[in-house]
Design a protein around this motif. Structure first.
Motif, PDB file in Angstrom:
ATOM      1  N   ALA A  39       0.844  -1.204   0.000  1.00 19.81           N
ATOM      2  CA  ALA A  39       0.000   0.000   0.000  1.00 19.81           C
ATOM      3  C   ALA A  39       0.878   1.252   0.000  1.00 19.81           C
ATOM      4  O   ALA A  39       0.608   2.204  -0.745  1.00 19.81           O
ATOM      5  CB  ALA A  39      -0.934  -0.008   1.206  1.00 19.81           C
ATOM      6  N   ARG A  70       3.956   1.595  -1.099  1.00 20.23           N
ATOM      7  CA  ARG A  70       4.602   1.746  -2.413  1.00 20.23           C
ATOM      8  C   ARG A  70       3.622   2.320  -3.446  1.00 20.23           C
ATOM      9  O   ARG A  70       3.971   3.182  -4.239  1.00 20.23           O
ATOM     10  CB  ARG A  70       5.146   0.393  -2.929  1.00 20.23           C
ATOM     11  CG  ARG A  70       6.284  -0.222  -2.099  1.00 20.23           C
ATOM     12  CD  ARG A  70       7.554   0.622  -2.117  1.00 20.23           C
ATOM     13  NE  ARG A  70       8.075   0.939  -3.433  1.00 20.23           N
ATOM     14  CZ  ARG A  70       9.019   0.242  -4.056  1.00 20.23           C
ATOM     15  NH1 ARG A  70       9.529  -0.839  -3.503  1.00 20.23           N
ATOM     16  NH2 ARG A  70       9.464   0.620  -5.243  1.00 20.23           N
ATOM     17  N   ILE A  71       2.398   1.814  -3.419  1.00 18.98           N
ATOM     18  CA  ILE A  71       1.377   2.302  -4.362  1.00 18.98           C
ATOM     19  C   ILE A  71       1.107   3.791  -4.110  1.00 18.98           C
ATOM     20  O   ILE A  71       1.034   4.591  -5.048  1.00 18.98           O
ATOM     21  CB  ILE A  71       0.074   1.464  -4.239  1.00 18.98           C
ATOM     22  CG1 ILE A  71       0.303   0.072  -4.830  1.00 18.98           C
ATOM     23  CG2 ILE A  71      -1.109   2.152  -4.932  1.00 18.98           C
ATOM     24  CD1 ILE A  71      -0.830  -0.914  -4.623  1.00 18.98           C
ATOM     25  N   LEU A  72       0.995   4.164  -2.830  1.00 24.32           N
ATOM     26  CA  LEU A  72       0.708   5.562  -2.503  1.00 24.32           C
ATOM     27  C   LEU A  72       1.855   6.486  -2.901  1.00 24.32           C
ATOM     28  O   LEU A  72       1.625   7.593  -3.375  1.00 24.32           O
ATOM     29  CB  LEU A  72       0.388   5.707  -1.009  1.00 24.32           C
ATOM     30  CG  LEU A  72      -0.957   5.083  -0.605  1.00 24.32           C
ATOM     31  CD1 LEU A  72      -1.075   4.981   0.912  1.00 24.32           C
ATOM     32  CD2 LEU A  72      -2.129   5.875  -1.186  1.00 24.32           C
TER      33      LEU A  72
END
Lengths: 320, 268
Positions: free
Chosen positions: B258, B260-262
């Motif tokens: 999460a 890394r995605i953000l």
């Protein structure tokens, strides 16, 4: 002459893909020392028109061409491009542009090339880089005839900054010839109101490993937390788990978003051909050796069934 | 109704990427162990032609290819699927002629074959993915053109074409003669030929033309054409190294994912 023309369908609005075409046109015109002419098929909203006028040197609007009919539109575009003696004509990679571009090139005495991701203008012939062999190789194509007519991979090109000068927006001087040999008699949109997949900044995509249509509901919920659009691999579309318009790959859409999250997609070359130009690829897959991971910046080796709901919670919490 | 379906034989696109090599001198792919197959969209075109014939009750379907000797296999397969006739224009020149050269050769062959109502091509090929053959054929044959079609109906002397668009589909009314490019759909998955038809196809005579037979600019076409040239062909070097998220529990790993995605989405 070193003029560059961009042909834009107003129906898409000045979306990210269209801004990319305008940006590519601006930079190419500057590199060649020519002017950038925008030809609008249909009219933009006032805001979009102002944004375009801050990038192009000339904008002509052909409101008569808002209703696309292949033969009429091709004849009209030929008529509008010819007097400008362009060095290059750039289009987006939508259905209509792809249908028109090679014929427009032929009528203008030029050569066309598909799906450009980079334009190189320093040699005698304009050169265009594009993915070939399903993304396994990259080719540089030298267009031997003028004008070079290129349709561009959406999002592969950066927008241009607005300038201080504003182009005059004028109606296109056009004599329409109607050709009744073909006529589009019905249009049906399966994703009304949604942005084009090619224009999405973030894509969450599901594959064969999902095993059925239901998990796409979970992907939609996950996508909603990060303003992403949902796409799918050919296997998932062929199985009827989602609409064919969601398909990314060699036989589907070619996308290049800022983030592409591949869920339960192994990464067959057919699929990679449609998304390997994405800026960041991430994947959720149970198989650490799946080819998709070779294209990933980061990933997780776990069952999507466990990861997706938890990930959705965490991303939703971060939004608060 | 006379229907001509143009076919291209290509290197199997499903051959694994790790075995894929290019010849930097010739600027083309090295065949290696990969098999040769008919381009999938061309097979969809044959299937669409066969379905159109079934709906019309009568039509003559001619499969046409411009290719090296091996390309005969693609014509045999089309015959086994029950195309009525096949024509092979032998390519003894450049292995990857540009799209205008291909369209010039196909146009000359189609004109030599006689009257036509419908010319079908695949939407693009799985090797070079040029996607121009149909559109350029329409210009050279002086007919209208409709792209991305997946089914053809006939009504009142007109054709009704269903074609895919970016976000749905369109119905197009068209008066023959015209050129149409075919894309894939669940309804035009190529049929598997019957064993008996495969045996029969081997005995069906194939019309053969040389470039000289067609009255085209033989020297230019053998040299690959004067529309465009491949200046470079290379395999992209991937500098991405996948970082797998780590952690003692699923919770920790997903938390990292999460984050890394953000990081990425916030930078967009």
């Amino acid at each position: 002459m070193n003029n560059v023309i961009i042909c834009l369908f107003a129906s898409a609005g000045f979306d990210r893909a269209t801004q990319g075409v305008a940006g590519a046109g601006r930079r190419l015109a500057d590199a060649l020392g020519g002017q950038l002419h925008a030809i609008m098929l249909g009219a933009f909203t006032a805001t979009d028109e102002a944004a375009l006028a801050a990038i192009a040197d000339h904008v002509s609007v052909a409101t008569e061409l808002a209703d696309y009919q292949p033969e009429t539109c091709l004849a009209a575009l030929t008529q509008l491009c010819q007097p400008l003696a362009p060095r290059a004509v750039l289009l987006s990679n939508d259905t209509y542009s792809q249908e028109l571009a090679p014929r427009l090139a032929f009528r203008l005495g030029g050569s066309a090339v598909a799906d450009g991701v980079e334009l190189i203008s320093h040699s005698e012939h304009l050169q265009v880089k594009r993915a070939v062999y399903g993304g396994k190789a990259v080719a540089t194509i030298a267009l031997k005839r003028n004008p070079a007519v290129v349709w561009l991979r959406a999002r592969a090109f950066e927008p241009a900054a607005p300038r201080d000068v504003t182009a005059n927006v004028e109606p296109a001087a056009l004599t329409l010839t109607t050709n009744s040999a073909t006529r589009i008699v019905e249009r049906k949109s399966e994703s009304a109101g949604e942005a084009r997949l090619e224009d999405a900044q973030i894509i969450v995509s599901g594959g064969r490993g999902l095993g059925g249509p239901e998990p796409f509901e979970d992907l939609k919920a996950l996508a909603a937390t990060i303003n992403a659009q949902v796409a799918a691999s050919r296997a998932a579309c062929d199985a009827g788990w989602c609409p064919p318009t969601w398909q990314v790959g060699q036989t589907g859409k070619k996308v290049a978003p800022g983030l592409y999250l591949a869920v339960a997609i192994s990464g067959a070359s057919q699929h990679l051909a449609g998304m390997s130009d994405s800026k960041v690829v991430a994947a959720i897959n149970t198989d650490a050796d799946a080819p998709i991971f070779k294209h990933c910046r980061f990933g997780i080796v776990e069952d999507y069934k466990k990861v997706v709901p938890l990930l959705r919670e965490k991303l939703a919490a971060a939004r608060q | 109704m006379n229907i001509v379906v143009c076919l291209k034989q290509i290197l199997d696109p499903l051959a694994p990427a790790r075995e894929f090599r290019v010849d930097n001198e010739k600027k083309e792919a090295v065949r290696g162990a990969a098999s040769l197959v008919t381009n999938i969209f061309c097979e969809n075109a044959i299937e669409t032609a066969l379905q159109t014939k079934e709906k019309l009750g009568a039509a003559k379907i001619t499969a046409l290819t411009f290719g090296a000797a091996d390309a005969e296999d693609s014509l045999r397969k089309a015959l086994a699927m029950k195309a009525d006739a096949a024509t092979h224009v032998m390519n003894d020149g450049a292995t990857n002629p540009d799209p205008l050269a291909v369209a010039q050769v196909l146009t000359a062959a189609i004109q030599k074959l006689g009257a036509f109502d419908l010319v079908l091509t695949g939407r693009e090929s799985g090797d070079w993915g040029v996607g121009q053959t149909g559109a350029l054929l329409a210009e050279l044959l002086n007919t209208p053109y409709v792209g991305f079609v997946d089914s053809i109906e006939s009504a009142d002397g007109k054709l009704k074409l269903k074609r895919q668009t970016d976000n749905g589909f369109e119905l197009v009314e068209a008066t023959p003669p015209l050129v149409v490019s075919i894309t894939n759909d669940e309804h035009n998955v190529p049929r598997i030929p019957k064993t008996r038809d495969v045996m029969m196809s081997v005995r069906t005579p194939i019309t053969k033309f040389t470039l000289e037979d067609l009255g085209v600019d033989v020297a230019t076409i053998r040299a690959g054409g004067d529309y465009y040239a491949v200046a470079d062909l290379s395999i992209p070097v991937k500098d991405v190294q996948c970082e797998f998220v780590t952690g003692d529990s699923l919770e920790q790993k997903v938390e990292q994912l999460a984050q890394r995605i953000l990081e990425v989405t916030r930078a967009l």
